[in-house]
Scaffold this active site. Structure first.
Site: not given
Ligand code: TYM
Length: 335
Positions: A115, A198, A201
């Site tokens: 990023k 990947k 969003k």
């Molecule tokens: P975020 O918001 O990017 O994504 C949320 C969840 O979706 C999964 N994910 C995917 N899985 C498979 N294929 C994809 N293309 C894909 N894109 C997203 C992510 O792996 C995630 O599980 N940092 C985290 C949010 C967070 C979090 C936490 C998660 C903050 N605190 C504590 C677990 C525990 C994030 O940005 O997820």
């Protein structure tokens, strides 16, 4: 009665809708696991501040994310579904954990590296750098056993484990050391137009992103236009046929079928038929979720009420951990 093990996970409210990677890689597992675990699910709005946001839009995206959790089957009467910023302990523990996180250690996080490269040095904030420390605080406040995530979050959970172990070694047993739970088959869903990247969003182009809340025809068109290859054989080969393999992964995840049985069904029928089949599967899965989410969003006061009740439950757990941490590190308590 034996106590259920604790589960924690969250998503950023960084778009108007979740995408199918969030749904398959995370939400479907969350839904299944909420029976066996004492589950906490947050909408991590503090994390979303690391990207530029319009304030009114961020509030809306936060509600929309919560509504999609519920629409996808997370039950806010059973699981604790809340908004991260409603529980002050997250930001407070993140500060304490930042004091035991190495600068180099944080700099090695690949998401930060990606990023910060994308945004450039001037637009890269300290908040983006400490993002994984806030994530560690999220998880550790709840004495979490398991963290179900997609594989892009694995490194952050590893850091969380390291910080928990370091804190425990320095100040005495305080945090449970959590385990990541990553479903190998669905840990990474790829962009439909660029199946080596990947699905995200925050993708620059939305042509290859399937949004849970999109109109049915838009979703259908994106599937019919998904990038494949020239040999016309519906077969799984992640290296040689990344586009078709990604579509097969989605098909299998949503139907609960094995990939070979889907390959058999479409043997000799070509990509057009296969895509139509997938289109029907995705549309049938998304439609009720979308309808329910929009219905929930029609009554924001009720949604806010549910989130407030759950934030109180979350705060009770988080405050207890934070209070122990304050004592352990030697902060003088207010009389
Ligand atoms: P975020 O918001 O990017 O994504 C949320 C969840 O979706 C999964 N994910 C995917 N899985 C498979 N294929 C994809 N293309 C894909 N894109 C997203 C992510 O792996 C995630 O599980 N940092 C985290 C949010 C967070 C979090 C936490 C998660 C903050 N605190 C504590 C677990 C525990 C994030 O940005 O997820």
């Amino acid at each position: 009665m034996t106590q259920k093990a604790r589960l924690y996970s969250g998503m950023q409210p960084s778009a108007d809708s979740l995408q199918i990677g969030n749904y398959i890689g995370a939400l479907l597992q969350w839904r299944d696991m909420q029976d066996t675990y004492d589950a906490f699910f947050s909408v991590v709005d503090l994390h979303a501040l690391t990207q530029p946001n319009d304030p009114a839009e961020l509030r809306e995206k936060t509600r929309r994310t919560a509504a999609q959790y519920i629409a996808a089957g997370i039950e806010p009467s059973r699981s604790t579904l809340y908004v991260q910023s409603h529980v002050r302990a997250h930001a407070e523990l993140a500060w304490i954990l930042s004091t035991i996180t190495g600068f180099g250690e944080a700099g090695r996080m690949t998401q930060f590296k990606d990023k910060s490269q994308r945004y450039g040095a001037d637009a890269t904030s300290v908040g983006l750098f400490t993002y994984p420390v806030l994530m560690a605080a999220d998880i550790l406040l709840y004495q979490t056993h398991v963290v179900p995530v997609g594989d892009d979050q694995k490194q952050h959970v590893e850091l969380t484990r390291d910080l928990a172990e370091r804190f425990n070694a320095r100040y005495g047993e305080t945090f449970r050391v959590p385990e990541p739970v990553i479903q190998a088959e669905t840990a990474r869903i790829y962009d439909l137009q660029n199946p080596s990247a990947k699905m995200s969003k925050s993708a620059e182009s939305h042509a290859g992103v399937l949004w849970l809340l999109d109109d049915v025809d838009v979703t259908a068109k994106k599937i019919m236009r998904a990038v494949t290859d020239n040999d016309g054989v519906v077969a799984y080969d992640r290296e040689g046929k990344p586009g078709v393999s990604n579509l097969l992964t989605i098909y299998a995840a949503l139907t609960g079928r094995q990939i070979p049985s889907i390959e058999d069904e479409y043997a000799g029928r070509g990509y057009g038929d296969f895509k139509k089949g997938l289109r029907d599967v995705v549309v049938a899965e998304f439609e009720p979720v979308r309808a329910r989410a929009l219905e929930l969003l029609d009554d924001p006061a009720e949604l806010d009420r549910v989130l407030a009740v759950n934030a109180e439950k979350a705060a009770a757990v988080a405050d207890e951990t934070l209070s122990t941490v304050y004592d352990r590190v030697g902060l003088l308590r207010r009389a």
